[in-house]
Motif scaffolding. Structure first.
Motif, PDB file in Angstrom:
ATOM      1  N   ARG A 149     -12.762  -0.117   0.641  1.00 19.69           N
ATOM      2  CA  ARG A 149     -12.182  -1.501   1.502  1.00 19.69           C
ATOM      3  C   ARG A 149     -11.114  -1.697   1.933  1.00 19.69           C
ATOM      4  NH1 ARG A 149     -10.300  -5.102  -3.827  1.00 19.69           N
ATOM      5  NH2 ARG A 149      -8.672  -3.784  -2.982  1.00 19.69           N
ATOM      6  N   ASP A 150      -9.616  -1.091   1.318  1.00 18.96           N
ATOM      7  CA  ASP A 150      -8.612  -1.645   1.922  1.00 18.96           C
ATOM      8  C   ASP A 150      -8.508  -1.439   3.047  1.00 18.96           C
ATOM      9  OD1 ASP A 150      -7.615  -2.813  -0.325  1.00 18.96           O
ATOM     10  OD2 ASP A 150      -6.497  -1.009  -0.525  1.00 18.96           O
ATOM     11  N   GLY A 183      -2.911   3.702  -8.914  1.00 16.52           N
ATOM     12  CA  GLY A 183      -3.039   2.267  -9.976  1.00 16.52           C
ATOM     13  C   GLY A 183      -5.208   2.451  -9.996  1.00 16.52           C
ATOM     14  N   ASP A 184      -4.665   1.588 -11.118  1.00 12.39           N
ATOM     15  CA  ASP A 184      -6.273   1.609 -11.794  1.00 12.39           C
ATOM     16  C   ASP A 184      -7.252   1.362 -10.739  1.00 12.39           C
ATOM     17  OD1 ASP A 184      -4.996   2.973 -13.700  1.00 12.39           O
ATOM     18  OD2 ASP A 184      -4.738   0.866 -14.339  1.00 12.39           O
ATOM     19  N   ASP A 185      -6.684   0.078  -9.587  1.00 15.29           N
ATOM     20  CA  ASP A 185      -7.260  -0.936  -9.214  1.00 15.29           C
ATOM     21  C   ASP A 185      -8.167  -0.513  -7.168  1.00 15.29           C
ATOM     22  OD1 ASP A 185      -5.530  -2.327  -9.198  1.00 15.29           O
ATOM     23  OD2 ASP A 185      -6.016  -4.120  -9.616  1.00 15.29           O
ATOM     24  N   ALA A 186      -7.560   0.842  -7.723  1.00 17.33           N
ATOM     25  CA  ALA A 186      -7.647   1.149  -6.028  1.00 17.33           C
ATOM     26  C   ALA A 186      -8.816   1.264  -4.891  1.00 17.33           C
ATOM     27  CB  ALA A 186      -7.261   2.471  -5.461  1.00 17.33           C
ATOM     28  N   ASN A 187      -9.254   0.315  -4.089  1.00 18.08           N
ATOM     29  CA  ASN A 187     -10.513   0.479  -3.648  1.00 18.08           C
ATOM     30  C   ASN A 187      -9.806   0.841  -2.395  1.00 18.08           C
ATOM     31  OD1 ASN A 187     -12.818  -0.289  -2.604  1.00 18.08           O
ATOM     32  ND2 ASN A 187     -13.143  -2.097  -3.550  1.00 18.08           N
ATOM     33  N   ARG A 199      -4.328  12.051  -8.564  1.00 24.69           N
ATOM     34  CA  ARG A 199      -5.856  12.236  -7.826  1.00 24.69           C
ATOM     35  C   ARG A 199      -5.555  13.344  -6.562  1.00 24.69           C
ATOM     36  NH1 ARG A 199      -5.088   6.467  -8.539  1.00 24.69           N
ATOM     37  NH2 ARG A 199      -6.724   5.746  -8.841  1.00 24.69           N
ATOM     38  N   CYS A 246       0.932  -1.276   0.322  1.00 32.19           N
ATOM     39  CA  CYS A 246      -0.311  -0.351  -0.017  1.00 32.19           C
ATOM     40  C   CYS A 246       0.891   1.252  -0.171  1.00 32.19           C
ATOM     41  CB  CYS A 246      -0.277   0.383   1.697  1.00 32.19           C
ATOM     42  SG  CYS A 246      -0.346   0.025   2.460  1.00 32.19           S
TER      43      CYS A 246
END
Ligand SMILES: Nc1nc2c(ncn2[C@@H]2O[C@H](COP(=O)(O)OP(=O)(O)OP(=O)(O)O)[C@@H](O)[C@H]2O)c(=O)[nH]1
Ligand SMILES: [Mg+2]
Length: 351
Positions: A109-110, A102-106, A199, A11
């Motif tokens: 949820r993390d 990154g593209d699949d950052a969540n 971002r 992370c």
């Protein structure tokens, strides 16, 4: 003060750690058996220089906090979480890094994933101890054990409903009992959103989303740009400042992070002064004079007689300790005096 960095694998824990601790920061041996990289960071405080100007000491020593970066490369899943959390048991507070790149950052949820691991790890500790205490109580009734059993049950109930222990009110005695267990969810926590530079337009919105989500929890949220700020930390200060201006950041990630940690973790500084050394020390808000003495040296706490205290503002306004005394600003305080941020203390002790 040790602040443990936690977060999901990859992370950006190490990246954020590098942003905080420039390459120059001395490494310390880890307190937890070599699986963490511990580095000391100076706490920026302009008052220290003013005191140094007053005393011309041979040495000026700022307050420090240390950060522990877990080194768990190659470990995954529950194994990762277990090692990580064991490593952080004796940290004073936690910085929970959430990767937002990154593209699949969540990030939400993390955050929840690791948070659940933390609560489960605490529940396991509480239940194990509860079992032990209940067994002992079967053999022999003891008020102290009964009290501990009640306390552990309260913790168990909270953890089962996913409430971190830092949200519960505990008495001084209860805190003392719990401290020995190194419960992670009872530690103060800072949520560090580690964003990709791209971002930046979403930063405020995301921080708000987290703050709303965590409104009932006693944690705070800050934004860092780990990647660029870690690169910045390797530059010399002049270059770094230019770079920082280019990016439109008011303060370096390092200063922001340390200041936030300090405030959010309820820390403050007191000073000791003299010709030999002017020094800032870190204590939790509301710490007693005797605890403050113990931060300097355990002998000072053990043999504590009294503290002579003058506030930084009064000392600077008076111009010297002697004039402060004449003006009645120098106070004699006992063991249980709650030290104020900016107090200049002289500890009298006898061992
Ligand atoms: N784009 C971008 N990449 C980042 C950022 N922070 C970290 N990374 C990348 O993510 C990867 C993992 O970063 P690390 O700092 O090693 O993550 P970690 O949490 O220490 O990883 P482990 O210790 O293995 O769990 C590296 O390739 C970093 O370059 C960021 O803010 N932006
Ligand atoms: Mg790492």
């Amino acid at each position: 003060m040790h602040i443990g960095i936690i977060g999901r694998p990859s992370c950006g824990k190490t990246t954020v750690f590098r942003a905080l601790t420039s390459a120059a920061a001395p490494a310390q041996t880890s307190r937890a058996g070599g699986k963490g990289d511990t580095r000391v960071v100076e706490v920026p405080d302009a008052r220290l220089q003013t005191l140094a100007d007053l005393y011309n000491p041979r040495k000026v020593t700022p307050a420090v906090v240390s950060f522990v970066d877990p080194v768990l490369t190659g470990q995954t899943g529950t194994h990762f979480a277990a090692s990580l959390l064991t490593l952080m048991r004796d940290a004073d507070a936690l910085a929970h890094v959430v990767g937002v790149f990154g593209d699949d950052a969540n990030p939400l949820r993390d955050f929840d994933d690791l948070n659940s691991e933390v609560l489960l790890a605490d529940l396991a500790v509480v239940e194990k101890r509860l079992e032990r205490v209940t067994k002992d109580l079967g053999k022999m009734k003891q008020t102290e054990l009964q009290r501990e059993q009640q306390l552990l049950r309260r913790c168990q109930e909270a953890l089962e409903t996913e409430l971190p222990l830092r949200c519960l009110p505990f008495s001084e005695d209860e805190q003392k009992i719990l401290r020995g267990f190194g419960l992670l969810s009872s530690k103060a926590q800072l949520v560090v959103l580690n964003l990709d530079e791209d971002r930046r337009p979403n930063a405020a919105g995301l921080a708000e989303e987290f703050s709303d989500k965590l409104a009932d929890d006693d944690v705070q949220v800050i934004i860092v740009y780990g990647q660029i700020e870690s690169e910045m930390a390797q530059l010399d200060p002049k270059e770094a400042e230019l770079f920082q201006q280019d990016l439109g950041l008011q303060e370096s990630g390092r200063d922001r992070f340390i200041r936030a940690s300090y405030e959010l973790l309820g820390l403050c500084s007191f000073f000791t002064v003299g010709e030999k050394e002017v020094r800032a020390w870190t204590i939790p808000h509301g710490a007693w004079a005797q605890q403050a003495a113990g931060v300097i040296h355990s002998d000072l706490a053990r043999g504590f007689i009294r503290a002579e205290a003058i506030h930084y503002d009064d000392l600077v306004a008076s111009g010297s300790m002697a004039k402060g005394r004449e003006a009645g600003k120098l106070r004699i305080e006992g063991k249980t005096y709650p030290v104020q941020d900016g107090d200049v203390l002289t500890i009298r002790f006898n061992v």
